[in-house]
Design a protein around this motif. Structure first.
Motif, PDB file in Angstrom:
ATOM      1  N   SER A   1       0.839  -1.192   0.000  1.00  0.00           N
ATOM      2  CA  SER A   1       0.000   0.000   0.000  1.00  0.00           C
ATOM      3  C   SER A   1       0.872   1.239   0.000  1.00  0.00           C
ATOM      4  O   SER A   1       2.009   1.210   0.492  1.00  0.00           O
ATOM      5  CB  SER A   1      -0.905   0.018   1.227  1.00  0.00           C
ATOM      6  N   CYS A   2       0.344   2.298  -0.559  1.00  0.00           N
ATOM      7  CA  CYS A   2       1.013   3.589  -0.427  1.00  0.00           C
ATOM      8  C   CYS A   2      -0.046   4.643  -0.193  1.00  0.00           C
ATOM      9  O   CYS A   2      -1.127   4.628  -0.789  1.00  0.00           O
ATOM     10  CB  CYS A   2       1.911   3.909  -1.609  1.00  0.00           C
ATOM     11  N   GLY A   3       0.278   5.518   0.723  1.00  0.00           N
ATOM     12  CA  GLY A   3      -0.634   6.575   1.088  1.00  0.00           C
ATOM     13  C   GLY A   3       0.101   7.888   1.208  1.00  0.00           C
ATOM     14  O   GLY A   3       1.207   7.949   1.752  1.00  0.00           O
TER      15      GLY A   3
ATOM     16  N   SER B   1       0.868  11.807   2.318  1.00  0.00           N
ATOM     17  CA  SER B   1       0.697  12.770   3.392  1.00  0.00           C
ATOM     18  C   SER B   1       0.860  14.144   2.771  1.00  0.00           C
ATOM     19  O   SER B   1       1.897  14.461   2.213  1.00  0.00           O
ATOM     20  CB  SER B   1       1.756  12.548   4.469  1.00  0.00           C
TER      21      SER B   1
ATOM     22  N   ARG C   1      -6.815   1.696  -6.539  1.00  0.00           N
ATOM     23  CA  ARG C   1      -6.770   2.853  -5.668  1.00  0.00           C
ATOM     24  C   ARG C   1      -8.064   2.894  -4.865  1.00  0.00           C
ATOM     25  O   ARG C   1      -9.129   2.477  -5.344  1.00  0.00           O
ATOM     26  CB  ARG C   1      -6.558   4.156  -6.439  1.00  0.00           C
TER      27      ARG C   1
ATOM     28  N   LYS D   1     -10.035   6.249   1.106  1.00  0.00           N
ATOM     29  CA  LYS D   1      -8.965   6.151   2.102  1.00  0.00           C
ATOM     30  C   LYS D   1      -7.669   6.815   1.635  1.00  0.00           C
ATOM     31  O   LYS D   1      -6.665   6.773   2.341  1.00  0.00           O
ATOM     32  CB  LYS D   1      -8.706   4.693   2.453  1.00  0.00           C
ATOM     33  N   ASN D   2      -7.730   7.403   0.426  1.00  0.00           N
ATOM     34  CA  ASN D   2      -6.545   8.094  -0.097  1.00  0.00           C
ATOM     35  C   ASN D   2      -5.344   7.156  -0.139  1.00  0.00           C
ATOM     36  O   ASN D   2      -4.250   7.496   0.318  1.00  0.00           O
ATOM     37  CB  ASN D   2      -6.215   9.339   0.740  1.00  0.00           C
ATOM     38  N   ARG D   3      -5.563   5.975  -0.692  1.00  0.00           N
ATOM     39  CA  ARG D   3      -4.535   4.938  -0.746  1.00  0.00           C
ATOM     40  C   ARG D   3      -4.502   4.301  -2.136  1.00  0.00           C
ATOM     41  O   ARG D   3      -5.482   4.338  -2.875  1.00  0.00           O
ATOM     42  CB  ARG D   3      -4.822   3.818   0.252  1.00  0.00           C
TER      43      ARG D   3
ATOM     44  N   HIS E   1      -2.988   0.460  -3.849  1.00  0.00           N
ATOM     45  CA  HIS E   1      -2.541  -0.860  -3.426  1.00  0.00           C
ATOM     46  C   HIS E   1      -1.988  -1.638  -4.606  1.00  0.00           C
ATOM     47  O   HIS E   1      -2.361  -1.411  -5.760  1.00  0.00           O
ATOM     48  CB  HIS E   1      -3.725  -1.643  -2.830  1.00  0.00           C
TER      49      HIS E   1
END
Length: 118
Positions: free
Chosen positions: A21-23, A25, A72, A76-78, A80
């Motif tokens: 996963s990448c999220g 900031s 995506r 959740k603004n993620r 995968h």
């Protein structure tokens, strides 16, 4: 400062599954194309999969087609990368990249190790 944070990865036996996963900031991922790359020492960095921002169309390198799925989750603004039927040759350091080529900003995740070994 905006950044992209990865999670997931680890060690799994051949045939197993993992999800990366990448999220972000500091920014909203749904406005960015997302791609996953992998790197093995001594080899060129390989683009694994990507998902567009316009219509969420996806692309996969031949070696992972049918086994990996990029997606995506805007709520959740993620993003995968679901990896199944993993093989030892999938062992690599995996990186997530979010980019807006028309704007010129790009963010890279910190990298996460995936090891497929019995």
């Amino acid at each position: 400062q905006a950044q992209l944070v990865q999670s997931g990865g680890g060690t799994v036996q051949p045939g197993g599954s993992l999800r990366l996963s990448c999220g972000p900031s500091g920014f909203t991922l749904r406005f960015y194309s997302v791609a996953w790359f992998r790197q093995v020492p001594g080899k060129e960095t390989e683009g694994v999969a990507c998902i567009s921002v316009s219509d969420n169309s996806t692309y996969y390198t031949d070696s992972v087609k049918g086994r990996f799925t990029i997606s995506r989750d805007n709520a959740k603004n993620r993003a995968h990368l679901q990896m199944t039927s993993l093989k030892p040759e999938d062992t690599a350091l995996y990186y997530c990249k979010a980019s807006r080529p028309h704007v010129g900003d790009t963010y890279w995740g910190q990298g996460t190790q995936v090891t497929v070994s019995s």
